[in-house]
Design a protein around this motif. Structure first.
Motif, short mmCIF file in Angstrom:
data_model
loop_
_atom_site.label_atom_id
_atom_site.label_comp_id
_atom_site.label_asym_id
_atom_site.label_seq_id
_atom_site.Cartn_x
_atom_site.Cartn_y
_atom_site.Cartn_z
N HIS A 4 2.23 35.87 31.70
CA HIS A 4 2.96 36.32 32.89
C HIS A 4 3.03 37.83 32.99
N ASP A 5 2.05 38.52 32.41
CA ASP A 5 1.91 39.97 32.53
C ASP A 5 3.14 40.73 32.03
N GLY A 6 3.75 40.22 30.94
CA GLY A 6 4.86 40.94 30.33
C GLY A 6 6.20 40.70 30.98
N MET A 7 6.29 39.66 31.83
CA MET A 7 7.54 39.34 32.52
C MET A 7 8.18 38.10 31.91
N ALA A 8 9.51 38.13 31.80
CA ALA A 8 10.29 36.95 31.43
C ALA A 8 11.17 36.64 32.63
N GLY A 9 10.77 35.65 33.43
CA GLY A 9 11.45 35.43 34.69
C GLY A 9 11.24 36.64 35.59
N PRO A 34 5.68 46.99 29.38
CA PRO A 34 5.34 47.92 30.47
C PRO A 34 4.27 47.34 31.39
N GLU A 35 4.30 47.73 32.62
CA GLU A 35 3.26 47.30 33.55
C GLU A 35 1.90 47.76 33.03
N SER A 43 -3.60 45.55 26.03
CA SER A 43 -3.63 44.81 24.76
C SER A 43 -4.86 43.93 24.64
N SER A 44 -5.37 43.44 25.76
CA SER A 44 -6.51 42.53 25.76
C SER A 44 -7.82 43.22 26.15
N SER A 45 -7.81 44.56 26.15
CA SER A 45 -9.04 45.29 26.44
C SER A 45 -9.82 45.53 25.16
N GLN A 46 -11.13 45.53 25.25
CA GLN A 46 -12.00 45.54 24.08
C GLN A 46 -11.95 46.85 23.31
N THR A 47 -11.97 46.72 21.98
CA THR A 47 -12.03 47.87 21.08
C THR A 47 -13.44 48.00 20.53
N LEU A 48 -14.08 49.14 20.83
CA LEU A 48 -15.45 49.38 20.41
C LEU A 48 -16.30 48.14 20.73
N ASN A 49 -17.25 47.78 19.87
CA ASN A 49 -18.09 46.60 20.12
C ASN A 49 -17.59 45.43 19.27
N THR A 50 -16.33 45.05 19.50
CA THR A 50 -15.72 44.00 18.68
C THR A 50 -15.08 42.95 19.57
N GLY A 51 -14.56 41.93 18.94
CA GLY A 51 -13.80 40.90 19.63
C GLY A 51 -12.31 41.12 19.47
#
Length: 485
Positions: free
Chosen positions: A377-382, A388-389, A395-403
């Motif tokens: 829910h994009d960091g929202m609780a209710g 932060p927006e 947090s889910s964006s790729q770091t270097l050439n890794t998973g």
């Protein structure tokens, strides 16, 4: 011609003396080799003892599980533990809430349980006072949940036969070791539990170890402090030992700690010989040990997974929250666990009061699912913003050439290998998925395109219970939900 006395040499006596000398020499060499072996094995044996004490303590006194079963299912099959199992002796003292372990009568370690903070390895008599400290006597602050409830009190049965079959397959045990040992599965679709199952002895209210899935919770606590304006991911890591600008570690940022690109020499192999294992299971001050590590690569240039980065982040969180273990506990309850509706959570600490945000939080399977929903829910609780927006995207964006992202694993990398020979990502799951992952098959999988969170927890030592098994589980769940509409 001079006369003299001649003594006859007894060849048997000479042979006997020679044999004795050779025997003494061999014994001496063997003793020297044995002494060298003890020196080489000193650290891994201490690590093994600490691992047994700490984990048996946590799962006994926090989870409420049978310690003998825990040892058999979780401790003994892990790594090289099975080779020294006959030498390990552990004692569970329920009156004192402690676990003591020795190996061949040596390498004694002790872990003590404290209400609200779980289990801590005890290095000195003063360490047990952490649990009894005045600032822990009051319960953690209660906060009204802002997120909607995800289920009623009873176990939610699968809503269709295909979904039931998916859970059956995930729980089906192998006939011989290594075993899968699935403990809990919770499936949340559109914000509601649509299926869940638990192993015998485990239930809706049983908190279970998340191991390195805890790193994702550390990501959330950092995000909360960023939202509050106390931290910034691009800032230099506020670690006093690195304050000198001439120190190459001075350049390490919070972002690089989150992304495992700090370059610190804190290699993690889970063999017991590695510095990361020493940090967690031998050192009293985990962060104090980690901050002394030298650099093996320029910050930001290489990816290397280690608990050390997240122990340093844990110290940063503690300092920003107020400096005490109780401050961290209150921050987590007030700003994260309470609003999200996580009801039965224990974040554990080292003996100095720093949370072990690398691998030591216990929560129920539903609570882990509620945590996953925060990121779905994009960091929202209710209607309340917890993170932060843009934090979830970061947090889910790729770091270097890794998973890897920044505290979460992602499902976007097309090549490379993750630690311990695991493949990057889940090939049968949508590419937008990202997940928290911990040792022995702890997974909190978030699939935005399917409005889905799947939690799988266990004590697994076979790929069918690790990422390959969770890949199959999530794929089966998605297919079952689509076919059951």
């Amino acid at each position: 011609m001079k006369s003299g006395k001649f003594s006859r040499v007894n060849p048997f006596r000479v042979l006997l003396r020679t044999k004795r000398r050779l025997t003494l020499l061999v014994i001496g060499v063997l003793l020297a080799l044995f002494a060298c072996l003890l020196v080489v094995l000193d650290q891994p044996l201490k690590v093994a003892s600490g691992f047994a004490s700490k984990e048996i303590c946590s799962v006994t006194f926090v989870s409420g599980l049978n310690p003998d079963q825990v040892y058999s299912d979780m401790i003994e099959p892990e790594g090289a533990m099975k080779y020294i199992s006959g030498l390990i002796d552990y004692d569970v003292n329920r009156e004192k809430h402690e676990v003591t372990t020795t190996i061949a009568g040596l390498y004694k370690t002790r872990a003590a349980y404290g209400e609200g903070i779980g289990c801590t390895l005890v290095h000195s008599p003063e360490d047990v006072n952490l649990a009894a400290a005045a600032d822990f006597k009051a319960p953690a602050e209660r906060v009204k949940p802002q997120a909607d409830e995800i289920a009623g009190p009873g176990v939610v049965k699968p809503q269709n036969e295909q979904l039931r079959a998916a859970l059956d397959r995930a729980f089906a045990e192998r006939e011989k070791p290594p075993f899968k040992r699935t403990q809990a599965i919770v499936v949340v679709k559109d914000g509601k539990v649509v299926a869940e199952r638990y192993a015998p002895g485990v239930g809706v209210n049983t908190p279970l170890l998340g191991y390195s899935a805890t790193k994702s919770v550390t990501n959330a606590l950092i995000g909360i402090l960023v939202r509050q304006g106390k931290l910034n991911v691009e800032q230099l890591a506020p670690i006093a030992a690195w304050h000198n600008e001439q120190d190459p570690r001075h350049a390490i940022t919070i972002d690089e700690l989150l992304r495992q690109t700090s370059g610190l020499a804190l290699k993690e192999t889970s063999t017991g010989f590695d510095p990361a294992s020493r940090m967690v299971f031998i050192e009293r001050d985990m962060a104090g040990f980690a901050e002394k590590a030298k650099l093996t690569a320029a910050p930001g240039s290489e990816w290397a997974y280690t608990d050390g980065n997240y122990i340093l982040l844990s110290r940063i969180i503690r300092d920003a929250a107020g400096g005490r273990a109780s401050d961290v506990r209150q921050l987590a309850q007030r700003e994260l666990f309470g609003p999200v509706g996580m009801k039965n959570v224990t974040l554990e600490f080292d003996a100095t009061g720093t949370p072990n945000g690398a691998m030591s939080m216990l929560a129920t399977a539903r609570d882990w699912a509620r945590f996953g929903l925060l990121y779905l829910h994009d960091g929202m609780a209710g209607s309340e913003r917890i993170l932060p927006e843009g934090w979830v995207k970061y947090s889910s964006s790729q770091t270097l050439n890794t998973g890897y992202g920044a505290g979460f694993w992602i499902n976007r990398a097309v090549s490379g290998n993750a630690p311990y020979g695991l493949p990057w990502g889940m090939p049968h799951v949508p590419r937008d998925a990202f997940f928290a992952m911990g040792n022995m098959g702890q997974h909190v999988v978030i699939v935005p395109s399917e409005h889905l969170v799947v939690v799988r927890l266990g004590m697994s030592h076979h790929p069918d219970g690790l990422i390959a098994g969770t890949d199959r589980l999530v794929a089966d769940v998605i297919a079952a939900l689509k076919n059951g509409r």
